[in-house]
Scaffold this motif. Structure first.
Motif, PDB file in Angstrom:
ATOM      1  N   VAL A 167       2.219  17.922   1.934  1.00 11.59           N
ATOM      2  CA  VAL A 167       3.484  18.737   1.784  1.00 11.59           C
ATOM      3  C   VAL A 167       4.590  18.134   1.823  1.00 11.59           C
ATOM      4  CG1 VAL A 167       4.437  21.024   2.071  1.00 11.59           C
ATOM      5  CG2 VAL A 167       1.906  20.718   2.152  1.00 11.59           C
ATOM      6  N   TRP A 168       4.724  17.568   3.072  1.00 12.43           N
ATOM      7  CA  TRP A 168       6.092  16.836   3.595  1.00 12.43           C
ATOM      8  C   TRP A 168       6.405  15.676   2.663  1.00 12.43           C
ATOM      9  CZ3 TRP A 168       5.236  16.353   9.407  1.00 12.43           C
ATOM     10  CH2 TRP A 168       5.052  17.382  10.048  1.00 12.43           C
ATOM     11  N   THR A 169       5.543  14.956   2.193  1.00 12.11           N
ATOM     12  CA  THR A 169       5.951  13.863   1.199  1.00 12.11           C
ATOM     13  C   THR A 169       6.204  14.310  -0.054  1.00 12.11           C
ATOM     14  OG1 THR A 169       4.084  12.333   2.484  1.00 12.11           O
ATOM     15  CG2 THR A 169       4.715  11.518   0.311  1.00 12.11           C
ATOM     16  N   TYR A 170       5.498  15.196  -0.744  1.00 19.76           N
ATOM     17  CA  TYR A 170       5.969  15.844  -1.945  1.00 19.76           C
ATOM     18  C   TYR A 170       7.420  16.303  -1.844  1.00 19.76           C
ATOM     19  CZ  TYR A 170       6.164  18.515  -5.911  1.00 19.76           C
ATOM     20  OH  TYR A 170       6.788  19.117  -7.216  1.00 19.76           O
TER      21      TYR A 170
ATOM     22  N   ALA B 275      10.509  10.243  10.208  1.00 22.30           N
ATOM     23  CA  ALA B 275       9.365  10.267   9.646  1.00 22.30           C
ATOM     24  C   ALA B 275       9.428  10.702   8.214  1.00 22.30           C
ATOM     25  CB  ALA B 275       8.397  11.118  10.333  1.00 22.30           C
ATOM     26  N   LEU B 276      10.520  11.595   8.018  1.00 26.36           N
ATOM     27  CA  LEU B 276      10.420  12.214   6.538  1.00 26.36           C
ATOM     28  C   LEU B 276      11.054  11.162   5.557  1.00 26.36           C
ATOM     29  CD1 LEU B 276       9.519  15.229   5.872  1.00 26.36           C
ATOM     30  CD2 LEU B 276      10.030  14.831   8.240  1.00 26.36           C
ATOM     31  N   TYR B 277      12.017  10.627   6.140  1.00 27.56           N
ATOM     32  CA  TYR B 277      12.406   9.354   5.292  1.00 27.56           C
ATOM     33  C   TYR B 277      11.404   8.496   4.826  1.00 27.56           C
ATOM     34  CZ  TYR B 277      17.297  10.602   5.351  1.00 27.56           C
ATOM     35  OH  TYR B 277      18.368  11.550   5.148  1.00 27.56           O
ATOM     36  N   GLU B 278      10.498   8.036   5.823  1.00 29.76           N
ATOM     37  CA  GLU B 278       9.265   7.061   5.413  1.00 29.76           C
ATOM     38  C   GLU B 278       8.527   7.712   4.660  1.00 29.76           C
ATOM     39  OE1 GLU B 278       9.178   4.929   9.963  1.00 29.76           O
ATOM     40  OE2 GLU B 278       8.300   6.925  10.023  1.00 29.76           O
ATOM     41  N   LEU B 279       7.887   8.872   4.818  1.00 26.61           N
ATOM     42  CA  LEU B 279       7.239   9.705   3.781  1.00 26.61           C
ATOM     43  C   LEU B 279       7.732   9.910   2.415  1.00 26.61           C
ATOM     44  CD1 LEU B 279       5.760  12.517   6.067  1.00 26.61           C
ATOM     45  CD2 LEU B 279       4.465  10.425   5.263  1.00 26.61           C
TER      46      LEU B 279
END
Length: 181
Positions: free
Chosen positions: A37-40, A78-82
């Motif tokens: 969900v976060w990646t998308y 973490a969100l930038y990585e995802l």
């Protein structure tokens, strides 16, 4: 190091890599659907939009993907990585973002990359501090083949290796007298 010693070292590294590749095929922990969900959403909306805006604290924006709803509670790095993982995944799928085993593998893959980085970092650090290549190989393989190292990222899909590598690198830099690094 003798040629035979190099060959054995290389074979053990290869064995650890094959274990990780095989583990990537496993379904992972129940957190991976949240990471999907976060990646998308980090990929399609942008990282700055996934946390939410306005509202009363502790309002967090509800996000959805593949029938799963989640709110972000990890730090922006973490969100930038995802988001980077998501961008590569979307590109590899011709702009689509299917919820598949390939997405699970894509989310788990940065942990494997960080494991490779940790292998190199431990080898280089121990060799630097001890001037003993045999000790460096031993310590590097101890980390590389540690079941916890394999389990946390390659099997379960947790994001911990993504911050453990830079933290360890920072500690090595400080120990080497280079805190600015």
């Amino acid at each position: 190091m003798t040629p035979a010693g190099r060959s054995r070292f290389g074979l053990v590294i290869l064995a650890g890599a094959l274990l990780r590749v095989a583990a990537l095929m496993l379904p992972a922990t129940s957190d991976v659907p949240l990471f999907k969900v976060w990646t998308y959403n980090a990929t399609t909306l942008g990282v700055t939009e996934v946390y939410g805006v306005g509202g009363a604290f502790p309002y967090r924006r509800p996000l959805e993907f593949g029938g799963v709803e989640a709110k972000v509670d990890y730090p922006p790095l973490a969100l930038y990585e995802l988001a980077a993982v998501g961008a590569l995944y979307s590109w590899a799928n011709g702009g689509r973002f299917p919820d598949s085993q390939a997405l699970t593998i894509a989310i788990k893959m940065p942990a494997v990359v960080c494991d490779i980085g940790m292998l190199w970092l431990i080898f280089a650090a121990v060799r630097h501090f001890t001037r003993d290549e045999a000790a460096a190989r031993t310590w590097a393989l101890a980390v590389w083949l540690n079941p916890a190292s394999i389990l946390i990222g390659s099997v379960l899909g947790y994001l911990d290796p993504l911050f453990v590598l830079p933290v360890t690198g920072a500690l090595v830099a400080v120990a080497a007298g280079r805190p600015g690094v």
